[in-house]
Design a protein around this motif. Structure first.
Motif, short mmCIF file in Angstrom:
data_model
loop_
_atom_site.label_atom_id
_atom_site.label_comp_id
_atom_site.label_asym_id
_atom_site.label_seq_id
_atom_site.Cartn_x
_atom_site.Cartn_y
_atom_site.Cartn_z
N PRO A 265 -3.23 -1.89 -2.67
CA PRO A 265 -1.87 -2.43 -2.70
C PRO A 265 -1.33 -2.54 -4.12
O PRO A 265 -2.07 -2.86 -5.06
N ALA A 266 -0.06 -2.27 -4.27
CA ALA A 266 0.59 -2.49 -5.56
C ALA A 266 0.70 -3.99 -5.79
O ALA A 266 0.84 -4.76 -4.83
N PRO A 267 0.62 -4.45 -7.04
CA PRO A 267 0.77 -5.88 -7.32
C PRO A 267 2.10 -6.40 -6.79
O PRO A 267 3.15 -5.79 -7.00
N ALA A 268 2.04 -7.54 -6.08
CA ALA A 268 3.25 -8.07 -5.44
C ALA A 268 4.15 -8.83 -6.40
O ALA A 268 5.29 -9.17 -6.05
N SER A 269 3.69 -9.11 -7.60
CA SER A 269 4.51 -9.84 -8.57
C SER A 269 4.34 -9.21 -9.95
O SER A 269 3.32 -8.58 -10.24
N GLY A 270 5.37 -9.39 -10.76
CA GLY A 270 5.33 -8.83 -12.10
C GLY A 270 6.34 -7.72 -12.32
O GLY A 270 6.57 -7.29 -13.45
N GLY A 271 6.96 -7.25 -11.24
CA GLY A 271 7.96 -6.20 -11.36
C GLY A 271 9.35 -6.77 -11.60
O GLY A 271 9.57 -7.98 -11.51
N ASN B 298 0.83 -1.20 0.00
CA ASN B 298 0.00 0.00 0.00
C ASN B 298 0.87 1.26 0.00
O ASN B 298 0.54 2.25 -0.66
N THR B 299 1.97 1.21 0.73
CA THR B 299 2.86 2.36 0.80
C THR B 299 3.53 2.62 -0.54
O THR B 299 3.72 3.77 -0.93
N VAL B 300 3.86 1.56 -1.27
CA VAL B 300 4.41 1.72 -2.61
C VAL B 300 3.40 2.42 -3.52
O VAL B 300 3.76 3.31 -4.31
N SER B 301 2.13 2.06 -3.41
CA SER B 301 1.10 2.72 -4.22
C SER B 301 1.07 4.22 -3.95
O SER B 301 0.93 5.04 -4.87
N ALA B 302 1.20 4.61 -2.68
CA ALA B 302 1.23 6.03 -2.35
C ALA B 302 2.47 6.69 -2.94
O ALA B 302 2.40 7.81 -3.47
N ALA B 303 3.60 6.01 -2.88
CA ALA B 303 4.85 6.57 -3.40
C ALA B 303 4.78 6.78 -4.91
O ALA B 303 5.31 7.77 -5.43
N ILE B 304 4.14 5.87 -5.61
CA ILE B 304 4.01 5.99 -7.06
C ILE B 304 3.29 7.28 -7.43
O ILE B 304 3.62 7.95 -8.42
#
Length: 310
Positions: free
Chosen positions: A154-160, A20-26
């Motif tokens: 939440p940002a997707p946990a896989s695919g990056g 979720n924090t990554v989504s905010a950072a994006i």
């Protein structure tokens, strides 16, 4: 400049709040980097590399970072803080412990519990127990933020496919030493990450009745169990089940409130739930004002009937 997310983890896996924090950072513009500070935390760093939207993962590995002591993690953050425009922590017990130390040392204002990013320097956060939303602009060169995770998907946990970079760990502080911990074990989903939460209030009358009435419903739904502050204060449920302004903030897909009147303190912790079901025999209970579905009934009759029907 890029944004830095401080990952929460147990050295093996990432905590859901990190996504979720990554989504905010994006939404803050610029690249997103994630700091994984721990001991033998290679697995957690590898997992961070898989998060969609993350450009780089910084991995600091040292025994002094093993238990996430705020004194040591804050120093690790400060060692690299100059290269970032935003430093983001989840608004959890860990994040709330570390972020103020970082903000104070950087001599900047911390923006707490943000729920929305309006622009790179403007954010929204709840005040007055969530009854008002403040829009706050920060002119600091480095913005230190804690993120209310329920405000961001939440940002997707896989695919990056983020790059992994090793960092030199800072020296451990001599002023703080990890002595031990007592961790409550629970076979149910973690309260703040559960998709379904069933909560009981003071109307249940006793710890025995709380268990007798609420446990079968939670079992049927595969839900986490929560409680109002009044129920916790009365000893009906453990402290880590408390939902509310002074407890845990939750936003599950389904929240079932049984015998909870809906005081402001409790509503602040669950009113962002996608679907709210309230069971209360008091037709004037404030919980009905936020409920999607309300049942005016005796919970000792209604809940067993619901369990039987499921």
């Amino acid at each position: 400049m890029p944004s830095l997310v401080i990952a929460e983890h147990d050295n093996s896996t990432l905590k859901a709040a990190t996504l979720n924090t990554v989504s905010a950072a994006i939404q803050c513009d610029g690249e997103v980097h994630v700091l994984v500070a721990g001991a033998n935390a290679g697995a957690a760093a590898a997992a961070a590399c898989q998060i969609v939207g993350v450009a780089k993962v910084l991995h600091a590995d040292d025994a002094g970072l093993d238990h996430g002591l705020a004194e040591n993690v804050a120093e690790q953050v400060l060692a690299i803080a100059g290269g970032y425009s935003h430093i983001l922590f989840a608004a959890t017990a860990s994040g709330k412990n570390i972020a103020p130390r970082v903000a104070a040392r950087l001599d900047v204002a911390q923006l707490s519990d943000i729920t929305k990013v309006d622009s790179a320097d403007t954010f929204e956060r709840p005040i007055y127990a969530g009854n008002a939303i403040a829009t706050v602009q920060s002119l600091d060169a480095i913005k230190v933020l804690t993120v209310r995770t329920t405000g961001f998907d939440p940002a997707p946990a896989s695919g990056g496919s983020a790059a992994l970079q090793s960092l030199q760990a800072v020296a451990a502080s001599a002023k703080a030493v990890f002595v031990g911990s007592e961790i409550a074990r629970n076979d149910r989903p973690e309260l703040t990450a559960a998709k379904i939460v069933v909560s009981g209030g003071r109307a249940l009358g006793s710890a025995e009745k709380f268990t007798e009435v609420m446990t079968p419903l939670a079992d049927k739904l595969g839900a986490a169990m929560g409680a109002s502050r009044a129920a916790v204060d009365a000893g009906y449920a453990p402290n880590d089940w408390q939902v509310g302004q002074t407890g845990k903030i939750v936003a599950p897909q389904l929240y079932v409130a049984c015998g909870i009147s809906g005081a402001i303190q409790h509503l602040a912790g669950m009113k962002d739930s996608k679907v709210i079901v309230a069971i209360n025999k008091d037709a004037e209970a404030p919980i009905f004002s936020v409920a999607d579905y309300g049942l005016e009934a005796d919970l000792f009759v209604a809940v067993p009937a619901l369990v039987a029907a499921l």
